[in-house]
Design a protein around this motif. Structure first.
Motif, mmCIF file in Angstrom:
data_model
loop_
_atom_site.group_PDB
_atom_site.id
_atom_site.type_symbol
_atom_site.label_atom_id
_atom_site.label_comp_id
_atom_site.label_asym_id
_atom_site.label_seq_id
_atom_site.Cartn_x
_atom_site.Cartn_y
_atom_site.Cartn_z
ATOM 1 N N GLY A 117 0.890 -1.624 0.240
ATOM 2 C CA GLY A 117 -0.110 -0.621 0.039
ATOM 3 C C GLY A 117 0.790 1.381 0.025
ATOM 4 N N ALA A 120 2.533 1.557 -3.545
ATOM 5 C CA ALA A 120 1.560 1.948 -4.650
ATOM 6 C C ALA A 120 1.221 2.995 -4.721
ATOM 7 C CB ALA A 120 0.505 1.040 -4.625
ATOM 8 N N ALA A 121 1.120 4.026 -3.358
ATOM 9 C CA ALA A 121 0.801 5.277 -2.720
ATOM 10 C C ALA A 121 2.383 6.304 -3.609
ATOM 11 C CB ALA A 121 0.995 5.689 -1.336
ATOM 12 N N ASP A 129 0.924 0.207 -8.975
ATOM 13 C CA ASP A 129 -0.433 0.644 -7.866
ATOM 14 C C ASP A 129 -1.259 -0.167 -8.604
ATOM 15 O OD1 ASP A 129 -2.438 2.082 -6.853
ATOM 16 O OD2 ASP A 129 -2.349 4.158 -8.312
ATOM 17 N N CYS A 132 -1.241 -3.791 -7.706
ATOM 18 C CA CYS A 132 -1.235 -3.233 -6.157
ATOM 19 C C CYS A 132 -2.777 -3.885 -6.383
ATOM 20 C CB CYS A 132 -1.459 -2.322 -5.675
ATOM 21 S SG CYS A 132 -1.973 -2.209 -3.493
ATOM 22 N N ARG A 133 -3.703 -2.992 -7.238
ATOM 23 C CA ARG A 133 -5.064 -2.859 -6.753
ATOM 24 C C ARG A 133 -5.823 -4.433 -8.061
ATOM 25 N NH1 ARG A 133 -6.168 3.043 -9.596
ATOM 26 N NH2 ARG A 133 -4.502 2.698 -10.183
ATOM 27 N N ARG A 224 -3.331 1.959 1.490
ATOM 28 C CA ARG A 224 -2.711 3.770 0.316
ATOM 29 C C ARG A 224 -3.576 4.240 0.049
ATOM 30 N NH1 ARG A 224 -5.691 4.366 -4.720
ATOM 31 N NH2 ARG A 224 -4.253 4.451 -6.357
#
Length: 338
Positions: A117, A120-121, A129, A132-133, A224
Motif C-alpha cells: 500500500g 503503490a501510494a 499501483d 496492487c489494485r 494506500r
C-alpha cells in the motif's frame, strides 16, 4: 485512561445483552432436534422425549432462557452435547488454536499489504499501483475455503510440498509440546523443540495464507488511501520544500500518520478472521473454535453455539477497546472526553 476503559466496558453491556438474547432464540430456531441427535438413530419417540425432559428442552422457551441467564451469571455456559464437556472448557481448549491461525494470517497480510500500500501510494497510477489494485481485487474475490482447497490440491496433492492437512500437528510422528499458551508454535519455541516447531509451522503455512489473502485486501486499501492523504497534506509539502530526505519524509512523517487508520482496520480484520476461519478450519482439519462451532450447528447443540457467539462478541469488544487505546497512544491529537 482507566476512566475511558471503564466507560467503554460499561457501554458494551447493552450490546452483550442483545447478543445473549438474540443468540439464544436464534439458536433454538435452528432446524434439528438435539434430543434426537443425542439419542441416536435407533431411538424411539419415548426415549427421545425422556432425553428432551432430561435436557430441559420440554420446558417453555422463556423458562429455558431464564435458566440460561442464571447459569450465565454464574459463569456456566452449559454442557456441550457433542463433546460431553462444559462449553467453557471446550472453548478455552480450542481458542488458542484459532488465535494462532488468525494471528499468523494477520501477520502474513500485514507483511504484504502495508508495504504494498505504501509503495503503490508513492507511485500513483504506475505499474506498482495497478499491480496492487489487481492483487487486492483478486484476493478479495475468492472465498477462503476455495483458496484453501486450491492450495491443498496444488501444494499437497500435485507438488507434494506441503504436509497432509491433518490439523495442527501430525501426532503420529510428533507429540504436542508441553502446554503453556496452547499455541503449538509458541509452546514449541518456549520448550526449544525445533522439530516440533518446524512441523507446526509447516502445518500452519497453507491455512494461514489462505485466510490471510482475504484480509490482505482491506489492509492494503486503507494503507494506500491513508498514505495518499498524508502525502498530499501541507506538512509533507513543507518537509519536501525544506529538502528533507525522501525516506525520512515517507517513514517518519507520512507513515506515522498512516498508523492510526491502519490500526483501526487491523482490529476489525482480526476479529473478522477469528469469526471467518470456520471453513478454513474444516478444510485443514484445524481443531479450533470454528470447527467446534460447525459441529455444534450440525448437532443443534444450543449451548455450544451460544457459547461460541458470546465468546466472539466479547473478543470483538476487547479488540476494539485495544484499538482505541492504541490510537490514544499513537496520536496525541485523539481525545476521548465526555
Amino acid at each position: 485512561m482507566m476512566a475511558f476503559v471503564w466507560k467503554r466496558l460499561l457501554g458494551t453491556i447493552p450490546s452483550l445483552i442483545g447478543v445473549v438474547v438474540l443468540t439464544f432464540f436464534i439458536s433454538h430456531a435452528l432446524p434439528g432436534d438435539p434430543a434426537a441427535f443425542f439419542a441416536g438413530p435407533a431411538a424411539n419417540a419415548a426415549s427421545i422425549e425422556n432425553i428432551r425432559a432430561t435436557l430441559g428442552l420440554d420446558r417453555p422457551l422463556p423458562v429455558q432462557f431464564l435458566h440460561y441467564v442464571i447459569d450465565l451469571a454464574h459463569g456456566n455456559l452449559g454442557r456441550s452435547l457433542t463433546t460431553g464437556q462444559p462449553v467453557l472448557t471446550d472453548l478455552i481448549e480450542r481458542l488458542p488454536a484459532s488465535l494462532e491461525l488468525s494471528s499468523f494470517a494477520l501477520l502474513f497480510a500485514i507483511s504484504i499489504a502495508i508495504p504494498m500500500g505504501v509503495w503503490a501510494a508513492t507511485r500513483i497510477n504506475g505499474g506498482v499501483d495497478h499491480a496492487c489494485r489487481g492483487l487486492v481485487t483478486v484476493s478479495a474475490a475468492f472465498p477462503t475455503f476455495f483458496v484453501g482447497l486450491l492450495f491443498v490440491y496444488i501444494f499437497y496433492f500435485l507438488l507434494g510440498w506441503a504436509p497432509q492437512p491433518l490439523g495442527r500437528l501430525n501426532e503420529i510422528t510428533f507429540s504436542p509440546p508441553p502446554h503453556v499458551t496452547g499455541a503449538y508454535t509458541v509452546d514449541a519455541l518456549i520448550a526449544g523443540d525445533w522439530p516440533v516447531l518446524r512441523a507446526a509451522l509447516s502445518q500452519l503455512i497453507l491455512p494461514a495464507i489462505s485466510l490471510g489473502l482475504f484480509a490482505l485486501a482491506p489492509i492494503a486499501r486503507i494503507t494506500r488511501a491513508a498514505m495518499l492523504e498524508a502525502l498530499g497534506s501541507d506538512f509533507i509539502r513543507t518537509a519536501r520544500a525544506s529538502g528533507l530526505p525522501v525516506r525520512k519524509i515517507l517513514m517518519t512523517y507520512a507513515f506515522r500518520n498512516v498508523l492510526l487508520p491502519v490500526s483501526s482496520v487491523l482490529g476489525m480484520v482480526f476479529s473478522f478472521l477469528l469469526g471467518s476461519n470456520v471453513l478454513i478450519e474444516q478444510v485443514f482439519g484445524w481443531q479450533g473454535v470454528g470447527a467446534y462451532a460447525v459441529s455444534a450447528v450440525i448437532a443443534s447443540d444450543y449451548a455450544a453455539v451460544q457459547g461460541f457467539v458470546l465468546m466472539m462478541a466479547v473478543l470483538y469488544v476487547l479488540l476494539n477497546l485495544a484499538v482505541d487505546i492504541f490510537a490514544m497512544l499513537v496520536d496525541p491529537r485523539v481525545r476521548y472526553e465526555g
